[in-house]
Design a protein around this motif. Structure first.
Motif, PDB file in Angstrom:
ATOM      1  N   LEU A 251       0.983  -1.390   0.110  1.00 59.16           N
ATOM      2  CA  LEU A 251       0.020   0.004   0.042  1.00 59.16           C
ATOM      3  C   LEU A 251       0.928   1.213   0.119  1.00 59.16           C
ATOM      4  N   ARG A 252       0.711   2.134  -1.046  1.00 60.32           N
ATOM      5  CA  ARG A 252       1.590   3.311  -1.049  1.00 60.32           C
ATOM      6  C   ARG A 252       0.811   4.418  -0.888  1.00 60.32           C
ATOM      7  N   LEU A 253       1.152   5.111   0.248  1.00 66.40           N
ATOM      8  CA  LEU A 253       0.335   6.323   0.924  1.00 66.40           C
ATOM      9  C   LEU A 253       1.319   7.483   0.807  1.00 66.40           C
ATOM     10  N   ASN A 254       2.320   7.642   0.003  1.00 66.88           N
ATOM     11  CA  ASN A 254       3.298   8.409   0.025  1.00 66.88           C
ATOM     12  C   ASN A 254       2.854   9.954  -0.722  1.00 66.88           C
ATOM     13  N   ASN A 255       3.439  10.914  -0.218  1.00 65.36           N
ATOM     14  CA  ASN A 255       3.271  12.047  -0.800  1.00 65.36           C
ATOM     15  C   ASN A 255       1.694  12.610  -0.541  1.00 65.36           C
ATOM     16  N   LEU A 256       1.352  12.312   0.627  1.00 61.81           N
ATOM     17  CA  LEU A 256      -0.271  12.906   1.053  1.00 61.81           C
ATOM     18  C   LEU A 256      -0.349  13.834   1.818  1.00 61.81           C
ATOM     19  N   THR A 257       1.057  14.333   2.506  1.00 58.99           N
ATOM     20  CA  THR A 257       0.785  15.434   3.605  1.00 58.99           C
ATOM     21  C   THR A 257       0.259  14.920   4.693  1.00 58.99           C
ATOM     22  N   LEU A 258       0.348  13.457   5.219  1.00 54.44           N
ATOM     23  CA  LEU A 258      -0.188  12.936   6.269  1.00 54.44           C
ATOM     24  C   LEU A 258       0.643  13.244   7.456  1.00 54.44           C
ATOM     25  N   SER A 259      -0.054  13.723   8.604  1.00 58.92           N
ATOM     26  CA  SER A 259       0.811  13.842   9.763  1.00 58.92           C
ATOM     27  C   SER A 259       0.201  12.972  10.891  1.00 58.92           C
ATOM     28  N   ARG A 260      -0.904  12.200  10.709  1.00 57.31           N
ATOM     29  CA  ARG A 260      -1.375  11.249  11.595  1.00 57.31           C
ATOM     30  C   ARG A 260      -1.773   9.880  10.946  1.00 57.31           C
ATOM     31  N   ILE A 261      -1.609   8.963  11.448  1.00 58.11           N
ATOM     32  CA  ILE A 261      -1.971   7.570  10.955  1.00 58.11           C
ATOM     33  C   ILE A 261      -3.289   7.109  11.432  1.00 58.11           C
ATOM     34  N   ALA A 262      -4.304   6.894  10.604  1.00 60.56           N
ATOM     35  CA  ALA A 262      -5.770   6.330  11.088  1.00 60.56           C
ATOM     36  C   ALA A 262      -6.229   5.141   9.938  1.00 60.56           C
ATOM     37  N   ALA A 263      -7.278   4.706  10.332  1.00 58.13           N
ATOM     38  CA  ALA A 263      -8.022   3.745   9.616  1.00 58.13           C
ATOM     39  C   ALA A 263      -7.277   2.345   9.645  1.00 58.13           C
ATOM     40  N   VAL A 264      -6.455   2.003  10.460  1.00 60.19           N
ATOM     41  CA  VAL A 264      -5.440   0.639  10.535  1.00 60.19           C
ATOM     42  C   VAL A 264      -6.451  -0.370  10.521  1.00 60.19           C
ATOM     43  N   GLU A 265      -7.601  -0.377  11.158  1.00 63.81           N
ATOM     44  CA  GLU A 265      -8.583  -1.403  10.997  1.00 63.81           C
ATOM     45  C   GLU A 265      -8.939  -2.133   9.537  1.00 63.81           C
ATOM     46  N   LYS A 266      -8.685  -1.291   8.742  1.00 64.45           N
ATOM     47  CA  LYS A 266      -8.847  -1.668   7.135  1.00 64.45           C
ATOM     48  C   LYS A 266      -7.703  -1.922   6.501  1.00 64.45           C
ATOM     49  N   LEU A 267      -6.773  -1.758   7.493  1.00 65.12           N
ATOM     50  CA  LEU A 267      -5.284  -2.129   6.521  1.00 65.12           C
ATOM     51  C   LEU A 267      -4.562  -3.339   6.953  1.00 65.12           C
ATOM     52  N   LEU A 268      -5.309  -4.187   7.836  1.00 73.50           N
ATOM     53  CA  LEU A 268      -4.504  -5.468   8.469  1.00 73.50           C
ATOM     54  C   LEU A 268      -3.856  -6.371   7.718  1.00 73.50           C
ATOM     55  N   PHE A 269      -4.440  -6.238   6.226  1.00 75.48           N
ATOM     56  CA  PHE A 269      -3.901  -7.073   5.281  1.00 75.48           C
ATOM     57  C   PHE A 269      -2.400  -6.791   4.792  1.00 75.48           C
ATOM     58  N   VAL A 270      -2.084  -5.378   4.984  1.00 77.89           N
ATOM     59  CA  VAL A 270      -1.075  -4.962   4.331  1.00 77.89           C
ATOM     60  C   VAL A 270       0.307  -5.485   4.804  1.00 77.89           C
ATOM     61  N   GLN A 271       1.132  -5.993   3.872  1.00 84.20           N
ATOM     62  CA  GLN A 271       2.409  -6.520   4.267  1.00 84.20           C
ATOM     63  C   GLN A 271       3.633  -5.308   4.037  1.00 84.20           C
ATOM     64  N   MET A 272       3.335  -4.697   3.019  1.00 81.77           N
ATOM     65  CA  MET A 272       4.398  -3.552   2.663  1.00 81.77           C
ATOM     66  C   MET A 272       3.821  -2.165   2.626  1.00 81.77           C
ATOM     67  N   LEU A 273       4.384  -1.399   3.314  1.00 79.39           N
ATOM     68  CA  LEU A 273       3.659   0.003   3.351  1.00 79.39           C
ATOM     69  C   LEU A 273       4.471   1.170   3.226  1.00 79.39           C
ATOM     70  N   ASP A 274       4.305   2.082   2.289  1.00 75.63           N
ATOM     71  CA  ASP A 274       5.010   3.115   1.885  1.00 75.63           C
ATOM     72  C   ASP A 274       4.432   4.465   2.517  1.00 75.63           C
ATOM     73  N   LEU A 275       5.010   4.915   3.268  1.00 75.44           N
ATOM     74  CA  LEU A 275       4.636   6.252   4.176  1.00 75.44           C
ATOM     75  C   LEU A 275       5.420   7.559   3.839  1.00 75.44           C
ATOM     76  N   SER A 276       6.179   7.267   3.169  1.00 79.09           N
ATOM     77  CA  SER A 276       7.317   8.467   2.710  1.00 79.09           C
ATOM     78  C   SER A 276       6.774   9.691   2.331  1.00 79.09           C
ATOM     79  N   TYR A 277       7.600  10.800   2.420  1.00 76.00           N
ATOM     80  CA  TYR A 277       7.245  12.233   1.943  1.00 76.00           C
ATOM     81  C   TYR A 277       5.944  12.652   2.367  1.00 76.00           C
ATOM     82  N   ASN A 278       5.791  12.349   4.007  1.00 70.64           N
ATOM     83  CA  ASN A 278       4.705  13.052   4.497  1.00 70.64           C
ATOM     84  C   ASN A 278       5.269  13.876   5.652  1.00 70.64           C
TER      85      ASN A 278
END
Length: 619
Positions: free
Chosen positions: A461-488
């Motif tokens: 799941l690639r969530l990079n470059n979204l200006t995220l300052s907080r992590i949420a909705a993890v209950e919908k992401l339990l299946f994710v094995q690889m996570l890209d949160l770069s450039y936030n």
């Protein structure tokens, strides 16, 4: 303040005289209090002190103790009434001097007045001045008690609607007065939570088909995520029916620092074991049924009914070791995720939604319509955004979700511009809304989903470059094995601990200031790749060693072969639990995390590490 005029300033000589008198009174009073002197003279002294300072909490407590000492079961009723009248007289004088005195308000129970009559009294106070916080707070106490007791005319549905209509008079008369808004927020919280069933998501979820590989551990994780912290998740409340051997002794552990099964936690994990005596040369398929019942949250909510989900488990041969030794790239090796796969995935992560309580949905929609008609107000915009988010959570049909997110995000952007003092809070809430928007539908999720072909096509799941300052909705992401949160703009990894399948994580180019902000990663036992490069770790933010109970780090434990340098202590507390970590990138942070000393430290703490800052380590 709040409708009460200021008294004219006293002359300096008058102020000095009053201060001298107050110090004398306090000295005499404290002497009486410590010696437990409850004579009439001493009690009158405390009344005089309260006449000057109604917020003197110790004086109210003293009068309570004095009252108890003067009244017992054999006391004459006329004497009891006289003492209570005396107390009420002191309370009246205190409230006349300061109607916002919390200490004075909660003495009213001595009157034995019914809660219904007290509620009517708060009506009168709010009619005079609706900006008295104490009256609104006392009203919330009374309403909570009456609803809990199911008093006549105080059933949840009717009471919430009546109170919402009542508080409208305050917030719509002067939207800048905060007291009414706080009561309104409390009512909305009750609307969403009162008698609400416990909801949860799981991995695997109902109907899913999961492929896993034989491994040295010979186990497979089961994850339960509850929307409220729960305890007592064990083999009695969660039962497994499967052809797999060893599930009878399944142990559920909270994702928490405390491994006691009675601790409250939102996330619980168990490991379903394979039959270690059976070879894994061919593909095998197993049906697994998980049943839940009898689980209650710390807030008293439970599942609306016993619940079960069934999934299919395919077990393949062991992954080749060579694929685990090569460096993981975040720039290539990704294949797009097709819509059919996304639709199947989204359907599997749906929460066990509450289908009842239509009155809640109706109440929220009514309030949304009211607030949309309110002139520009930061309180109105903030609460409207919260109401719209609440309405989204009440929509059970995936096809119609996401109708409010554009408006929610626009409201938070307005608030950032309108109220710069609380801009970071609004940015965090904006991030929460954005992540819920991304995960709300098949179409929006598929834009960010990929397969990483260099590691057996694991889900990325690639969530990079979204200006995220907080992590949420993890209950919908339990299946994710690889996570890209770069450039936030993340300051912390809090929330990621729920994603127990994570094996690769990219947090580069964020605003993380210390390893302690990565503390939640300690719970990700499958983590193999971690990139925290180009953050602010260690930069002008010294390690706070005072927050740890140990006096010196591992001076005698022998865990890493030598004492841990103080400057690496936060790093040690995170890395020591990541025993499967093979690739770490920490470039672009403070210089203390560069050079041979840090490299040597990391290799001792994480013995399986192969790649550090892009370089392969020598054996």
């Amino acid at each position: 303040m709040h409708g009460r005029g200021r008294n004219e300033a006293s002359k300096p000589e008058e102020t000095a005289a009053k201060a001298l008198e107050l110090r004398s009174l306090q000295s005499q009073f404290m002497s009486n209090h410590h010696q437990k002197i409850y004579t009439q003279e001493a009690i009158q002294l405390s009344a005089k002190l309260l006449g000057i300072n109604p917020e003197a909490y110790t004086a109210w407590n003293y009068r309570k103790l004095a009252l108890v000492s003067r009244i017992n079961d054999d006391s004459d009723p006329s004497l009891v009434n006289s003492i209570i009248d005396e107390e009420l007289g002191v309370v009246k004088k205190a409230l006349d001097r300061n109607p916002k005195s919390y200490e004075a308000w909660f003495v009213v129970e001595l009157t034995e007045t019914s809660e219904e009559d007290e509620l009517q009294y708060t009506d009168m106070i709010n009619d005079i001045c609706f900006s008295i916080y104490s009256a609104w707070h006392y009203r919330s106490v009374l309403v909570s008690s009456l609803v809990a007791k199911k008093a006549d005319g105080f059933m949840p549905k009717e009471t919430i609607r009546r109170e919402l209509d009542y508080v409208h008079n305050a917030i719509f008369t002067d939207e800048e007065k905060q007291s009414g808004w706080f009561y309104y927020l409390w009512l909305l919280d009750q609307t969403l939570k009162m008698e609400t069933p416990l909801r949860f998501s799981s991995w695997p979820s109902d109907g899913s088909i999961i492929t896993t590989f034989c491994s040295e551990s010979g186990s497979f994780p089961l994850i339960l995520y509850f929307d409220q912290a729960v305890s007592g998740v064990n083999s009695s409340t969660v039962t497994i029916d499967s052809e797999l051997q060893g599930h009878e002794d399944l142990v559920w552990e909270p994702v928490s620092d405390n491994k006691n099964s009675q601790v409250d936690s939102c996330v619980w994990v168990a490991h379903l074991k394979f039959d270690s005596g059976e070879p894994c040369f061919s593909r095998k398929e197993y049906k697994v049924k998980v049943s839940l019942g009898g689980i209650v949250s710390s807030m008293g909510s439970n599942l609306s009914a016993p619940y079960e989900f069934v999934f299919t488990l395919h077990i393949h041969d062991t992954v080749e070791e060579s694929s685990q030794q090569s460096i993981v790239s975040w720039t290539d090796g990704f294949d797009n995720w097709d819509d059919a796969q996304s639709k199947d995935l989204i359907s599997r992560i749906a929460l066990n939604a509450d289908e009842g309580f239509e009155w809640r949905k109706k109440a929220i929609k009514i309030e949304i319509d009211h607030l949309r008609n309110l002139p520009d107000s930061k309180f109105g915009k903030l609460i409207l955004a919260r109401l719209l988010m609440a309405d989204e959570t009440m929509i059970p049909d995936d096809a119609v979700k996401g109708v409010h997110y554009r408006e929610i995000l626009h409201l938070y952007n307005d608030l950032i511009a309108l109220d710069s003092w609380h801009a970071q809070y609004y940015k965090d809430e904006h991030s929460v809304a954005l992540l819920h928007k991304v995960t709300s539908s098949t179409k929006s999720m598929s834009r960010h989903l990929f397969r990483y072909r260099k590691m057996n096509n694991i889900v990325c799941l690639r969530l990079n470059n979204l200006t995220l300052s907080r992590i949420a909705a993890v209950e919908k992401l339990l299946f994710v094995q690889m996570l890209d949160l770069s450039y936030n703009e993340l300051h912390s990894a809090e929330g990621l601990e729920a994603m127990q399948l994570l094996c690769c994580l990219n947090l580069s180019h964020n605003r993380i200031r210390s390893f302690s902000a990565l503390d939640s990663l300690r719970h990700l036992k499958q983590l193999r790749v971690l990139n925290v490069s180009h953050n602010h770790i260690g930069r002008e933010h010294p390690v706070d060693t005072t927050r740890y109970l140990c006096s010196s780090p591992l001076s005698n434990s022998g865990e890493v072969g030598r004492e841990v340098p103080c400057k690496y202590w936060d790093a040690y507390l995170v890395l020591r639990d990541l025993m499967k970590l093979k690739q770490l990138d920490i470039r672009g942070n403070d210089l203390i995390f560069a050079g041979e000393e840090f490299s040597s430290f990391v290799r001792q703490v994480v013995p399986n590490l192969v790649w550090l800052d892009g370089h392969k380590l020598a054996n």
